[in-house]
Design a protein around this motif. Structure first.
Motif, mmCIF file in Angstrom:
data_model
loop_
_atom_site.group_PDB
_atom_site.id
_atom_site.type_symbol
_atom_site.label_atom_id
_atom_site.label_comp_id
_atom_site.label_asym_id
_atom_site.label_seq_id
_atom_site.Cartn_x
_atom_site.Cartn_y
_atom_site.Cartn_z
ATOM 1 N N SER A 137 -7.202 -0.715 -1.732
ATOM 2 C CA SER A 137 -6.202 0.299 -1.386
ATOM 3 C C SER A 137 -4.865 0.064 -2.087
ATOM 4 O O SER A 137 -3.893 0.771 -1.824
ATOM 5 C CB SER A 137 -5.980 0.328 0.133
ATOM 6 N N THR A 177 -7.179 6.504 11.899
ATOM 7 C CA THR A 177 -5.926 7.244 11.903
ATOM 8 C C THR A 177 -6.077 8.446 12.823
ATOM 9 O O THR A 177 -6.770 9.410 12.480
ATOM 10 C CB THR A 177 -5.547 7.699 10.479
ATOM 11 N N TYR A 184 0.800 -1.222 0.000
ATOM 12 C CA TYR A 184 0.000 0.000 0.000
ATOM 13 C C TYR A 184 0.839 1.281 0.000
ATOM 14 O O TYR A 184 0.296 2.360 -0.220
ATOM 15 C CB TYR A 184 -0.938 -0.024 1.208
ATOM 16 N N ILE A 185 2.152 1.150 0.246
ATOM 17 C CA ILE A 185 2.993 2.352 0.314
ATOM 18 C C ILE A 185 4.155 2.331 -0.672
ATOM 19 O O ILE A 185 4.845 3.344 -0.828
ATOM 20 C CB ILE A 185 3.558 2.556 1.740
ATOM 21 N N ILE A 202 -0.178 5.020 4.580
ATOM 22 C CA ILE A 202 -1.623 5.126 4.470
ATOM 23 C C ILE A 202 -2.266 4.077 5.365
ATOM 24 O O ILE A 202 -1.625 3.104 5.762
ATOM 25 C CB ILE A 202 -2.111 4.931 3.019
#
Length: 354
Positions: free
Chosen positions: A184, A345, A127-128, A337
């Motif tokens: 995502s 978050t 995801y990153i 994320i």
């Protein structure tokens, strides 16, 4: 009917947990599938060093133990261990880490034999990865791995793999990805993606307790506690300490547990000693099993994937976005994320509540 032989190549407790879940949900038909876990361990790492009990699982297992040095050739007995794995037959090979040279040797071998190769999620990288900056070190390590593979007499499948090595799913042998939050994920190379629907069920939890030799005494308090999981973020732990002190002040009646990551540094351990009335859990049993036992509690971390399985009785918080005293330099190297829906978050510590 001939059974389909399925392999899971495991490096960590998290990998083992996901493998167990897949075994119970996807490969549970023992008349159709024959599953084997290969657990790779080294003397330099504490991973997978705890006692394990596989007696309740319909699978075979073996340990692949040796230390790997990219500046030295494999010993004869080490090559023999790898070759023993290469002599096995599998319809599917499931793995978790793309940056491991032993994995690369095995992948290339099985791909040539027509084995289906599945990459299962490990950490936040899916995801990153697209937001990570160029890393010369990653390129150099990838090139060194390929040179080491060649020097040991094995075939290098792609000498230019370093170009995309920062991306997720970059190895050309991969047929399919398994992710918990595919919505995502930026599917940059258009690989097929299957969803891992991870849930705590009584049967799943019971099997985990059996496999990891769960001890009820490890978690004496289970309701209205604050359960924090640290991570190897290469920081000194002062940010985490400041967060936990604030939560102590906000919720003085709640027990705070710190679940240490298996490779928690001594620097962080020393930082935690400045906290009063905090219980530290050093067990290598996956944090997910602890989380499954909690009720009406706060579960938090900087951005740990051990929180990806939801316990609806609890509230989950990531604290990577909290700015107050946040000195974790690693968070500046990529855009973290939150790929989930159940994890909040937290923008500040006041947002963390029961």
């Amino acid at each position: 009917m001939k059974k389909e032989k399925i392999c899971f190549f495991v490096h960590t407790e998290y990998h083992l947990l996901l493998s167990i879940h897949a075994l119970l949900t996807q490969y549970s038909d023992s008349n159709r599938y024959e599953v084997e876990f290969i657990l790779k361990r080294t003397t330099k790492s504490p991973r997978l060093k705890l006692d394990l009990d596989f007696s309740s699982l319909p699978c075979k297992y073996r340990f692949l133990d040796f230390d790997l040095k990219l500046n030295a050739l494999l010993k004869a007995e080490e090559k023999q261990k790898i070759d023993e794995v290469l002599q096995l037959e599998f319809a599917e090979f499931n793995f978790f880490q793309e940056q491991d040279p032993i994995t690369l040797i095995i992948l290339h071998h099985y791909k040539k034999k027509g084995t289906k190769i599945n990459l299962f999620q490990d950490g936040l990288k899916p995801y990153i990865a697209h937001s990570m900056s160029f890393s010369p070190t990653l390129w150099v390590n990838n090139i060194k791995q390929n040179l080491w593979i060649r020097k040991n007499g094995y075939t290098v499948s792609n000498w230019f793999s370093f170009i995309n090595s920062k991306m997720y799913g970059f190895l050309k042998e991969i047929d399919q990805l398994y992710l918990t939050f595919p919505q995502s994920y930026i599917n940059w190379n258009k690989l097929p993606v299957k969803t891992m629907s991870l849930h705590y069920t009584p049967d799943f939890v019971a099997v985990l307790k059996k496999v990891f030799l769960w001890d009820e005494a490890l978690l004496e308090k289970r309701e209205r506690v604050i359960f924090f999981m640290n991570q190897p973020m290469h920081d000194d732990g002062t940010f985490e300490v400041s967060v936990l002190k604030k939560l102590q002040h906000n919720y003085p009646g709640s027990t705070i547990y710190i679940k240490n990551h298996p490779i928690t540094t001594q620097v962080k351990l020393n930082a935690y000693k400045t906290l009063d009335n905090v219980e530290i859990i050093n067990s290598k049993i996956p944090a997910e099993l602890f989380i499954s036992q909690l009720e009406n509690s706060i579960v938090l971390s900087v951005c740990s994937t051990s929180m990806f399985i939801n316990n609806p009785d609890c509230k989950f918080y990531y604290i990577f976005a909290v700015k107050e005293q946040n000195n974790i330099e690693r968070l500046k190297k990529y855009a973290v994320i939150n790929p989930s829906e159940h994890i909040i978050t937290a923008p500040n510590l006041e947002a963390i509540e029961f």
